[in-house]
Design an enzyme around this catalytic site. Structure first.
Site, short mmCIF file in Angstrom:
data_model
loop_
_atom_site.label_atom_id
_atom_site.label_comp_id
_atom_site.label_asym_id
_atom_site.label_seq_id
_atom_site.Cartn_x
_atom_site.Cartn_y
_atom_site.Cartn_z
N VAL A 175 46.80 -15.20 34.52
CA VAL A 175 47.75 -16.40 34.64
C VAL A 175 48.49 -17.65 35.31
O VAL A 175 48.31 -16.66 36.89
CB VAL A 175 49.33 -16.33 33.86
N CYS A 176 48.28 -18.62 36.01
CA CYS A 176 48.73 -18.99 37.04
C CYS A 176 47.70 -18.79 38.42
O CYS A 176 46.59 -18.58 38.18
CB CYS A 176 50.32 -18.90 37.32
N THR A 177 48.62 -18.20 39.20
CA THR A 177 48.14 -17.51 40.56
C THR A 177 47.26 -16.40 40.83
O THR A 177 46.80 -15.52 41.25
CB THR A 177 49.16 -17.81 42.00
N GLY A 178 47.48 -15.60 39.14
CA GLY A 178 46.79 -14.40 39.53
C GLY A 178 45.38 -14.89 39.06
O GLY A 178 44.89 -13.41 39.92
N SER A 197 45.98 -22.53 33.63
CA SER A 197 47.28 -22.75 34.75
C SER A 197 47.82 -22.47 35.23
O SER A 197 48.54 -21.24 34.59
CB SER A 197 47.45 -24.47 34.17
#
Lengths: 220, 220
Positions: A119-122, A172
């Site tokens: 998730v996200c910048t993971g 995103s």
């Protein structure tokens, strides 16, 4: 998740925690799994370097507030998993011991996973672990330049709420993790289960993985 | 939140925690406050009966998974607050000691608050504390019958993503808390701050408080 003698095997979920993880990256998808677990067999491991509570507070922002979550296992004593969720957040930047541990764990465990979810910048942690090499993936649009600069080995998809490539599901930014996990639940448990959960959380899903009004905002 | 000598006073946020709270009820709004706190003065108190970690696991569902969050203060040692957030969840049912403590605390602190925010069935705890008497409020639509049966002294609004009456902001179920808190941030900090936060979490807001597709689904 396969059935043996009529009793479904558990879905074994793990979550990577590190200081400065983004709270909704974890707790959006987790609330969906929490609800799923009330009617289906699910186990959970909250994983970190140590068993000390892990704060969402960004390491680089002394005045910010945060909440602390209690891990259930260290990376070195993690149980076998079907699905690993890697959240993003301001804590993904840099190379603290916690982040180095998380990246090592992701690299080591990936071959045994049925699904990797970022998730996200993971996705940046997964990219640094090398497990996205040769794969299509997406990430947070505000941090697009920084994350995509981490490696040229990933086929980064700019306009996407989420991307599926093989067993890797990447979303995103932040709230997109909710749409990703509901799409994943629909694929694995069926549309009725996904609909029950989204209705329980009174969430109007984005069901089109290419829906991404935030791609334009990022000005790329 | 008022300015004194050019330095804005902090927004002092408190959150009521009890076993079986709904994770997104807390962490949806909290992620917005976490981001707000990176540029504005915000303090946070996570409140419970004791300082032991508080699980989201429903008390009545032995097989369910949950996550445990560490409180920062007990109800009896709570600091002064501007805004108190009361989440819902399966743990709101019944009259355990934790729930009785939460209801007593809400009743006692309400006169000192600038804002009371309830998410989902958190409005049931506020109703049982008597602080919604004579007010308009909403709640989770799946649990509508149970919550509205708690008291005839509240003017329950069925079709609403959220409701504002005086200093009480109440939302419908779970994810509606995100829309409520972004509307609250818009009112108090302005539309630009709210937009920055919703863009950061890549969340497409429901900005119409009467938007409620889940009211029909509940069949009332």
């Amino acid at each position: 998740m396969s059935k043996a003698q009529g009793k479904p095997a558990p879905l074994r979920v793990g979550v990577v925690l590190f200081p400065g993880f983004q709270s909704m990256d974890v707790f959006g998808p987790m609330d969906c799994f929490n609800i799923l677990s009330q009617s289906h067999n699910v186990t959970l491991a909250l994983l970190s370097s140590t068993l000390e509570p892990v704060t969402t507070k960004p390491p680089t922002c002394a005045n910010a507030i945060g909440q602390s979550v209690v891990p259930t296992h260290t990376f070195s004593e993690a149980p076998s998993l079907d699905l690993l969720l890697v959240p993003g957040g301001p804590g993904t930047r840099g190379s603290s011991l916690a982040i180095a541990d998380a990246i090592s764990y992701i690299r080591d465990v990936y071959p045994q996973l049925k699904y990797l979810v970022t998730v996200c910048t993971g996705s940046g942690l997964a990219a640094r672990a090398g497990v996205l090499d040769g794969k299509r993936a997406t990430t947070n649009k505000m941090d697009w330049a920084d994350i995509t600069a981490l490696t040229a080995n990933v086929d980064w998809v700019h306009r996407a709420r989420w991307v599926v490539d093989g067993n890797v599901w990447s979303s995103s930014g932040v709230s997109a993790g909710i749409d990703l996990i509901l799409a994943w639940i629909e694929e694995v448990y069926g549309s009725e289960v996904a609909r029950e959960i989204s209705n329980t959380i009174e969430y109007t899903r984005h069901e089109d993985s290419s829906h991404d009004p935030f791609a334009e905002l990022s000005g790329i």
